[in-house]
Design an enzyme around this catalytic site. Structure first.
Site, PDB file in Angstrom:
ATOM      1  N   LEU D  83       0.829  -1.208   0.000  1.00 54.56           N
ATOM      2  CA  LEU D  83       0.000   0.000   0.000  1.00 54.56           C
ATOM      3  C   LEU D  83       0.865   1.260   0.000  1.00 54.56           C
ATOM      4  O   LEU D  83       2.055   1.205   0.306  1.00 54.56           O
ATOM      5  CB  LEU D  83      -0.917  -0.039   1.218  1.00 54.56           C
ATOM      6  CG  LEU D  83      -1.893  -1.242   1.211  1.00 54.56           C
ATOM      7  CD1 LEU D  83      -2.445  -1.514   2.594  1.00 54.56           C
ATOM      8  CD2 LEU D  83      -3.012  -1.012   0.197  1.00 54.56           C
ATOM      9  N   PRO D  84       0.273   2.407  -0.347  1.00 56.49           N
ATOM     10  CA  PRO D  84       1.088   3.610  -0.582  1.00 56.49           C
ATOM     11  C   PRO D  84       1.769   4.205   0.646  1.00 56.49           C
ATOM     12  O   PRO D  84       2.861   4.745   0.534  1.00 56.49           O
ATOM     13  CB  PRO D  84       0.088   4.619  -1.160  1.00 56.49           C
ATOM     14  CG  PRO D  84      -1.056   3.806  -1.672  1.00 56.49           C
ATOM     15  CD  PRO D  84      -1.125   2.604  -0.774  1.00 56.49           C
ATOM     16  N   THR D 114       6.339   0.577   2.404  1.00 60.56           N
ATOM     17  CA  THR D 114       7.372   1.298   3.147  1.00 60.56           C
ATOM     18  C   THR D 114       6.689   2.320   4.041  1.00 60.56           C
ATOM     19  O   THR D 114       6.084   3.275   3.549  1.00 60.56           O
ATOM     20  CB  THR D 114       8.352   1.978   2.183  1.00 60.56           C
ATOM     21  OG1 THR D 114       8.964   0.972   1.378  1.00 60.56           O
ATOM     22  CG2 THR D 114       9.432   2.730   2.937  1.00 60.56           C
ATOM     23  N   LYS D 189      15.453  -1.008   5.281  1.00 63.60           N
ATOM     24  CA  LYS D 189      15.156  -0.383   3.985  1.00 63.60           C
ATOM     25  C   LYS D 189      15.448   1.105   4.019  1.00 63.60           C
ATOM     26  O   LYS D 189      16.044   1.653   3.081  1.00 63.60           O
ATOM     27  CB  LYS D 189      13.699  -0.613   3.594  1.00 63.60           C
ATOM     28  CG  LYS D 189      13.315   0.267   2.410  1.00 63.60           C
ATOM     29  CD  LYS D 189      12.293  -0.250   1.480  1.00 63.60           C
ATOM     30  CE  LYS D 189      12.194   0.690   0.280  1.00 63.60           C
ATOM     31  NZ  LYS D 189      11.027   0.457  -0.547  1.00 63.60           N
ATOM     32  N   LYS D 264       9.873  10.677   0.039  1.00 66.41           N
ATOM     33  CA  LYS D 264       9.062  10.020   1.079  1.00 66.41           C
ATOM     34  C   LYS D 264       9.951   9.184   2.008  1.00 66.41           C
ATOM     35  O   LYS D 264       9.849   9.263   3.232  1.00 66.41           O
ATOM     36  CB  LYS D 264       8.015   9.118   0.418  1.00 66.41           C
ATOM     37  CG  LYS D 264       7.188   8.273   1.393  1.00 66.41           C
ATOM     38  CD  LYS D 264       6.476   7.113   0.677  1.00 66.41           C
ATOM     39  CE  LYS D 264       6.029   6.049   1.675  1.00 66.41           C
ATOM     40  NZ  LYS D 264       5.698   4.765   1.048  1.00 66.41           N
TER      41      LYS D 264
END
Lengths: 316, 316, 316, 316
Positions: D83-84, D114, D189, D264
Site C-alpha cells: 500500500l502507498p 514502506t 530499507k 518520502k
C-alpha cells in the site's frame, strides 16, 4: 492578634468566594505553567490547578490544587493547558479520561503548548464534535517571559473566542495576537522559531569567524547591529560571552531557551513543511546541528551555545 | 544679476582653486564608484577620475577625467579604488603599471572594493614596502546608499590613517568604523554579509512556509517583527511581495543587492573561514543556494528573490 | 640453468644501464613520496631525490640524495613532484630558484600532488612558455597504495607525454588514466573524492541510525552491499568498528585517509566549482562537517571516523 | 451452447475448488502489487486479490478478484499488503472494518509497504493483541524488480514466521533477509535508501562539476568506477544521459524510482532518526533538495534527474 484573626477571616472568605466563582482550570505546572499560574493569581484569579506530579499543584499558593483531571475540569468554563508535547496534549484532551469527556458544553479549552498545526487542528476538530470551543495559543518569551508576565500569545481559532479570553491571557502576558484559523497560532510560532534558530546559527558562525580572525566581538556586534546583519540574535541575545550582560552567554549558557526545545520546534516546523512540500533547507540543517549538539551533551544549555560548539570548545 | 555674477566668479575661483589643489584620485566608476564620486563633487571636492571604460570618466560632471592610471594617480595624495574583485584590485594596485609604481611616497591608498582579508593584507604589505599607506574600507549600503551618500565604511589599517581620511569618506557616507588591523574592514563586512545571507534565507523559508499554510504574510511579518525572529531581513527588507513598499520584493526583485553579489561575498567568507578552520555550515549551504539560483537565471535579481525560488515560482 | 644465468645477466646489465643513465628526479619525500621512490628503486630505477628535510633524501637506500633543487634537477629528463599543496608546488616549479629555471628544454615535469585544476593549468602555461612539458598526475590509493605500488594516476596534459611516462608510473602504480587536457587529472581526482566524502558520510549516517535502532551493523552492511546503497565506503572501507578487518575503523581510525586531507580535497573541489557556478550542496556540507571535526581534534584520524563523530563518541 | 455450458461449469468448479484451497490474500494492486501478484500466479499460486479500485482486481488473470476487504481476507491464512503509505496501512489493517477484525487467529499478515519502523511496530503490537502474526517486509528493486520477480524482501518480526513465508516471497523476489525484531525490515530499507539518496546526489554533483570543467562523462564514470567513488549510483544507475543504456537517464528520466518516493523515504528516515537523536545532516539536506525538485515539477521523474536539476536544465 486581632489583626491576624481578621486577616485569616478575610482570607477564608476570599477563598470561599473564589472557590465558588473560580472558573479557570490550569493543567500542566512545569517551568512555564507554574509561573503562568502565579501571574494569574497576582492578577486576582484563583485558578484550579492540576499536574501529574501532585506536589506541583500543592506548592502554588493562591491556587486550588486538584488531584485529578476530573476534579480540575469540573465546573470550569475555561481550561488552559501547558504541556510538553503533542502526544501528552492529545492524551490529556482527547483521551478516554480526557478533558473533552468532562468539560461542560460550550466551555473554552485553550492550549498553550507547542505541538504543531496538525495536532492542533486534530484537537480542534474533536473539540468541535464535542461542542467545546478550542484555541491553540502557543507562547513566545520563554521562562523569563512567563515569570515576568510578558509572554506573547499566538492564537489560532475563532476570533470571538480569542477576544473573550484575551483579558485572562493578559494576566500572563503582554500581547495576544489572533493569527487565523485553528492551528494558525502553532504555525506562526513555528515560523518565528524557524527564523530564530537559523539566524542564531548564522550570527554565531559570523561571530566565531570574526573573532578567530582577530576582530573584537563587541565591535563586530556594534557594526552588525547598525547594519544589514542586525537581528534579535545579535542585538538582544548575543551568543558571544562578554558582549552583553543578562543573557545566557554571560552565564555559561544556563537558563534561556534550551537546545532541545529549539530542536523540538524545528522538528515540528519540518513536519509542517513536509505536508505541503515547502523547502526549508537552512532550517533542516539547523535542526541537524542542534540535534548533533544534543548528542554532544548540550541538550539543556541555551541554544546560543552554538557559538561555543562552532568554536570547538568544551562546555560543562 | 550682480548676485549671479558673483556666484559665477566664486564658482570659477573655487574650480581653479580645486583644480590646482585636487589631491583625490578615484579609480573605478561603475554602479558604486560613479555615485560615490558624485557625492564627493556635491561636497566640494574635485576628484581626478579614471575607469577602464573612458566614457565613464567623461560623463561625471565636476570631476577631472583621466585617461590612464598614470595620469589619475599623478600628484594625488589620496587614491580611492572601487573595483569588482580582488584580482582587478591586485592588478590595479600591484601591477607593473600599477598605483604603487606611480604614487608619491606616504600617499594614502584606500580600497572600497570587497576582496576578502587575505588580498587586503597582501596589498597592505606591498604598499608598506613601497612606503605607501593603505586602508581596506569596504562599504555597506549598496547602490542606494552610494546614491544617497549614506554608505557605511568598515576600515582596516592604521587608526590615524582612518581618522585622516574620515572627512572625505563622510562626503560619501554617514559612518566610518575603524575595525582594526589591515584586513579588518574586509572581515567585518564579510561577517555582516554572512549573517545577512543566512538570515534572509531563513526568513524566506519561514514566510513561504507560513503563507503556504494559510497565514497572512503581513500578519506573520508583524508577529516576527515584535518577536525573536526579528531582523533587518524581516523588518526593513521583507522578501514577500506586498508586505512592504520601496523594497526589491515590491518591484519584481529589481535593484537592490544581487544574487551574484551575495554569492560572491559568501564565497569570500568561505575562503576566509577555510584558512582558520572556522565551521560555517549555514553560510556554506546559503552559498550553494544562491549559486543554484544563478544557475536558474536569477543572478541579477535582488537576493530576496530566494522567497520566489523556494516557492517554486518562475521569476522573469 | 643457462636460462637463469642469462636472466641474471640481463638484469645486471639493465641495472647498470639504468644507473648510468638515471634521468629521473623525484622531489618531495613525505609519506607518499618516499614510498613511491622505493617502488621506483625496486623496479630498477635509480632516481635522484630531494626534500626540504635533508634526512628524508639520505634515508632512501638506492636513490641518489641531492641537497638542492638545482642539484636534483640537473641532467634529469623527467622530474616528478609530490608535494603538500598548490602553493608549495608553485614555489617549487615556478619560483625564482624553481624547476623551470633549471630544467633542460623539452624535459617532462610531472606533478603528483593534489592542487586543483586552476593551479595545474597555471603551472602548465608557465612550463609551456619555458618549453618544458608538464603533466598533472594526482593519485588515488593513499599511503597504502603508495606502499604497495598500486596507485592510480589520473593524468592531464598531452596524451603522448602521458604515454611516454606511463612505464615509469607503472613502477609506482597499477593504472595510468589519461583524463584530458591540462588540469584534467586534477579535476578527475577531485570529482572522485567529492563523491567519496559525500558517500562516506551518507553511509555513516545510515549505519549510525540503523545501529541505534537495534540493527546489527554486519547484517545492515550485508544488505546494503547487495542493494542500491552499495559503495566502496560500505563494501571495502566500512566505517563501523567490527564490520571489517584491515580498515581504519578496525584500528581506532588510525592510518588511511585523514580528515584534514579529505577536507582539503573538498575545499579544492569547492574552488573549482565556484568558477563555473556548479552547485555542490552535499559536498559543501560534507566539507563543513569534516572541518567541524578538525575543530574537535580529529584532523589526523581516518575520515571514516565520521561514524564516531555522528555517534557523539569521544575518539582519542 | 454445450461448449459454453461446460466452460461455465468448469469455471464454477474451478472457482469453488480454488476458493476452498487458496489461502493467500493480496491487498493493494498498484504499480508494485499487480506485478507481484502476477509472479505469484506464474509460480502456481491462485491468490485472492483486492484493491479499492475494483478494475485492478478484475484485470489480473489467474487471480480471484474480491470486492471487499472482508471477502479477500475470509479464509486466508496469509495476507499480503502493498500500500502507498502508513496511514493507509493502518486504516487497512487496524481500521474498524480492517484485516485484524476479519482474519482467523494465528494467520500471518505480511506488509510490503514502506511505512517506517514506528508504524510497523504499532501494527505488530495490535496484531499480537489480536493473536495474529505480523511481519514488516518492505522491498527493494522497484517496479522493475517487481516485474522480473527479483525483489529483495527485508523482513522484521519472528524468524520462524519469516522462514514459513519465505517460499511464497521467493515467488516474487530473489532474496529474503531476516533483519531482526518487528520494524527491523523498515529500518533496514530506510537505511539503505538514505545512503542511496545521498550517494546519488553526491555522484550527480561530481559528474556535473566534471562535465562543466570539460571531462568526458564516460571517462569520468570509468575512473570513478574503479576508484573510491564507486557506487551503485555510478556503476549501475548512472545519472548522466549517454553514459549507460537501459537506465532512466537514458530515457529522459522516465520510469525508475521517482523523486517523490525517495523524498518520502528520506522523510521516514528523518522521522526514525528524530526519535533517537541520530544526526543525519546529508540525508536531511538531500531530503530538502528532492523536495525542492518536487516544487519545480519533477515529482514523477526518476530521482537521478538531480543531475539535470544541478545543471540548471529544464526537464519536461
Amino acid at each position: 492578634m486581632l489583626r491576624n484573626s481578621i486577616r485569616v477571616l478575610l482570607q477564608v472568605e476570599k477563598n470561599v468566594h473564589t472557590r465558588q466563582n473560580s472558573n479557570i482550570a490550569f493543567i500542566g505546572l512545569g517551568q512555564m505553567g507554574a509561573r503562568m499560574v502565579n501571574n494569574l493569581i497576582k492578577n486576582g484569579e484563583k485558578p484550579k490547578v492540576y499536574d501529574v506530579v501532585p506536589e506541583a499543584a500543592k506548592s502554588l499558593k493562591g491556587a486550588i490544587p486538584c488531584s485529578s483531571l476530573e476534579e480540575v475540569v469540573d465546573g470550569s468554563k475555561i481550561v488552559i493547558t501547558m504541556l510538553p508535547n503533542g502526544k501528552i496534549v492529545k492524551d490529556t484532551i482527547l483521551g478516554e479520561q480526557g478533558i473533552l469527556k468532562r468539560v461542560a458544553k460550550n466551555s473554552l479549552v485553550l492550549d498553550c503548548s507547542t505541538i504543531g498545526p496538525q495536532v492542533a487542528q486534530e484537537v480542534f476538530n474533536a473539540a468541535q464534535e464535542s461542542n467545546v470551543r478550542f484555541l491553540d495559543a502557543p507562547v513566545s518569551g520563554g521562562v523569563v517571559g512567563a515569570q515576568a508576565g510578558t509572554l506573547c500569545f499566538m492564537v489560532g481559532g475563532a476570533k470571538k473566542d480569542c477576544d473573550e479570553v484575551e483579558p485572562i491571557l493578559l494576566h500572563m502576558g503582554k500581547k495576544v495576537l489572533h493569527c487565523g484559523k485553528p492551528g494558525a497560532g502553532q504555525i506562526t510560532k513555528l515560523c518565528n522559531n524557524l527564523i530564530l534558530g537559523v539566524t542564531m546559527i548564522g550570527t554565531a558562525e559570523a561571530m566565531n569567524l570574526g573573532v578567530k580572525l582577530g576582530i573584537d566581538p563587541k565591535l563586530l556586534t556594534d557594526v552588525v547591529n547598525i547594519s544589514t546583519g542586525r537581528s534579535w540574535s545579535s542585538d538582544t541575545y548575543n551568543p558571544v560571552p562578554g558582549v552583553m550582560e543578562n543573557v545566557p552567554s554571560a552565564n555559561n549558557y544556563e537558563g534561556g531557551f534550551s537546545v532541545e526545545l529549539i530542536a523540538k520546534d524545528l522538528g515540528l516546523a519540518g513536519d509542517a513543511a513536509l505536508g505541503i512540500n515547502a523547502p526549508i533547507p537552512l532550517a533542516a540543517m539547523s535542526h541537524q546541528l542542534f540535534r548533533t549538539m544534543i548528542t554532544y551533551g548540550l541538550a539543556k544549555k541555551d541554544f546560543s551555545v552554538i557559538y561555543k560548539y562552532l568554536e570547538g570548545a568544551k562546555v560543562q
